[in-house]
Design a protein around this motif. Sequence first.
Motif, PDB file in Angstrom:
ATOM      1  N   ALA A 156     -20.679 -47.159  58.687  1.00 16.86           N
ATOM      2  CA  ALA A 156     -20.995 -47.804  57.408  1.00 16.86           C
ATOM      3  C   ALA A 156     -22.472 -48.179  57.458  1.00 16.86           C
ATOM      4  O   ALA A 156     -23.002 -48.481  58.532  1.00 16.86           O
ATOM      5  CB  ALA A 156     -20.136 -49.041  57.191  1.00 16.86           C
ATOM      6  N   THR A 157     -23.140 -48.140  56.320  1.00 18.16           N
ATOM      7  CA  THR A 157     -24.582 -48.420  56.278  1.00 18.16           C
ATOM      8  C   THR A 157     -24.874 -49.479  55.218  1.00 18.16           C
ATOM      9  O   THR A 157     -23.984 -49.854  54.445  1.00 18.16           O
ATOM     10  CB  THR A 157     -25.374 -47.144  55.914  1.00 18.16           C
ATOM     11  N   ARG A 164     -17.408 -48.012  47.698  1.00 15.97           N
ATOM     12  CA  ARG A 164     -17.298 -46.902  48.637  1.00 15.97           C
ATOM     13  C   ARG A 164     -16.590 -47.311  49.937  1.00 15.97           C
ATOM     14  O   ARG A 164     -15.897 -46.495  50.569  1.00 15.97           O
ATOM     15  CB  ARG A 164     -18.709 -46.385  48.955  1.00 15.97           C
ATOM     16  N   LEU A 165     -16.766 -48.568  50.335  1.00 13.54           N
ATOM     17  CA  LEU A 165     -16.299 -49.034  51.643  1.00 13.54           C
ATOM     18  C   LEU A 165     -14.812 -48.775  51.920  1.00 13.54           C
ATOM     19  O   LEU A 165     -14.475 -48.274  53.002  1.00 13.54           O
ATOM     20  CB  LEU A 165     -16.636 -50.523  51.800  1.00 13.54           C
ATOM     21  N   GLY A 174     -10.179 -47.936  65.834  1.00 10.65           N
ATOM     22  CA  GLY A 174     -11.007 -48.288  66.988  1.00 10.65           C
ATOM     23  C   GLY A 174     -11.975 -49.387  66.646  1.00 10.65           C
ATOM     24  O   GLY A 174     -11.788 -50.551  66.998  1.00 10.65           O
ATOM     25  N   PHE A 175     -13.032 -49.023  65.934  1.00 11.66           N
ATOM     26  CA  PHE A 175     -13.961 -50.008  65.374  1.00 11.66           C
ATOM     27  C   PHE A 175     -14.762 -49.349  64.266  1.00 11.66           C
ATOM     28  O   PHE A 175     -14.722 -48.127  64.104  1.00 11.66           O
ATOM     29  CB  PHE A 175     -14.884 -50.619  66.453  1.00 11.66           C
ATOM     30  N   VAL A 176     -15.451 -50.160  63.491  1.00 10.40           N
ATOM     31  CA  VAL A 176     -16.365 -49.655  62.473  1.00 10.40           C
ATOM     32  C   VAL A 176     -17.768 -49.760  63.065  1.00 10.40           C
ATOM     33  O   VAL A 176     -18.133 -50.780  63.653  1.00 10.40           O
ATOM     34  CB  VAL A 176     -16.302 -50.491  61.172  1.00 10.40           C
ATOM     35  N   VAL A 212     -22.426 -53.101  65.741  1.00 13.34           N
ATOM     36  CA  VAL A 212     -23.686 -52.901  65.020  1.00 13.34           C
ATOM     37  C   VAL A 212     -24.704 -52.213  65.916  1.00 13.34           C
ATOM     38  O   VAL A 212     -24.892 -52.605  67.068  1.00 13.34           O
ATOM     39  CB  VAL A 212     -24.249 -54.255  64.534  1.00 13.34           C
ATOM     40  N   GLY A 213     -25.359 -51.189  65.380  1.00 10.44           N
ATOM     41  CA  GLY A 213     -26.351 -50.465  66.155  1.00 10.44           C
ATOM     42  C   GLY A 213     -27.519 -49.994  65.321  1.00 10.44           C
ATOM     43  O   GLY A 213     -27.629 -50.331  64.142  1.00 10.44           O
TER      44      GLY A 213
END
Length: 280
Positions: A156-157, A164-165, A174-176, A212-213
Amino acid sequence: MTDTRIDRRMSKLKQEGRPALVTYLMAGDPDYENSLAIMRGLPKAGSDIIELGMPFSDPMADGPAIQAAGLRALKAGQTLATTLAMAADFRQQDDETPIVLMGYYNPIYIYGVDRFLADAKASGIDGLIVVDLPPEMDEELCIPALKAGINFIRLATPTTDDKRLPKVLENTSGFVYYVSMTGITGSALTDTSKVGAAVARIKGHTDLPVCVGFGVKTAEQARAIGASADGVVVGTAIVNAVANVIGPDGRLTANPAEAVATLVEGLSQGVRRSRLAPAQ
């Protein structure tokens, strides 16, 4: 879908009250043996989940550092088959640390989806991040992966709006992975104060952990993001640590596994401090 290593690890960390440190490395960079040594050193250095990059010749979403790492890996002979073999080699010593394969659909498509999923499962792969497959193409890989017991992790951005989410999250597990900025990997870090609001917005739509990355390079940045996120993802900084020990002639000037471990130990300390009250 049954519990995966990712589900178990995220649940354990939640009980411990700290976020995950998710570390990315390019499989086969600078070569198979050194890459495997880097991977094996990550859990001891403090990595909770390993993202293993699948090198690809046309990596459109990657910044210059990860593109260069992918090209080095390809030049050294890395393929999707040897990337799966690397995961299997890692599993001989570590059956706990989750492994997520990250990359593009083309190599998987050429390999064959059914064969790939069977081999990935046998190699100990727990999750997939395939950046160029939108939710509209879930039947291609996402649904078969979930049926095979492999998490399908979606990005997700900041531009993924509330309309849209839900579509993005529909078959995510797993994870977002929240990409904290628009653009390519390795860009400057976003304003960490905005990350908390973004994570809260995503959590309004899902019970999944949010990692978050994009742009995290220092222990301080990891600590700041870990204060609100369920996980902090670091990639470009690790890839750069490898690149920094490759001389102009292509020979290693130092041990890449040691260089990466030193970096990850510092990042890990930052993540582990993220939920502590600041000193008065």
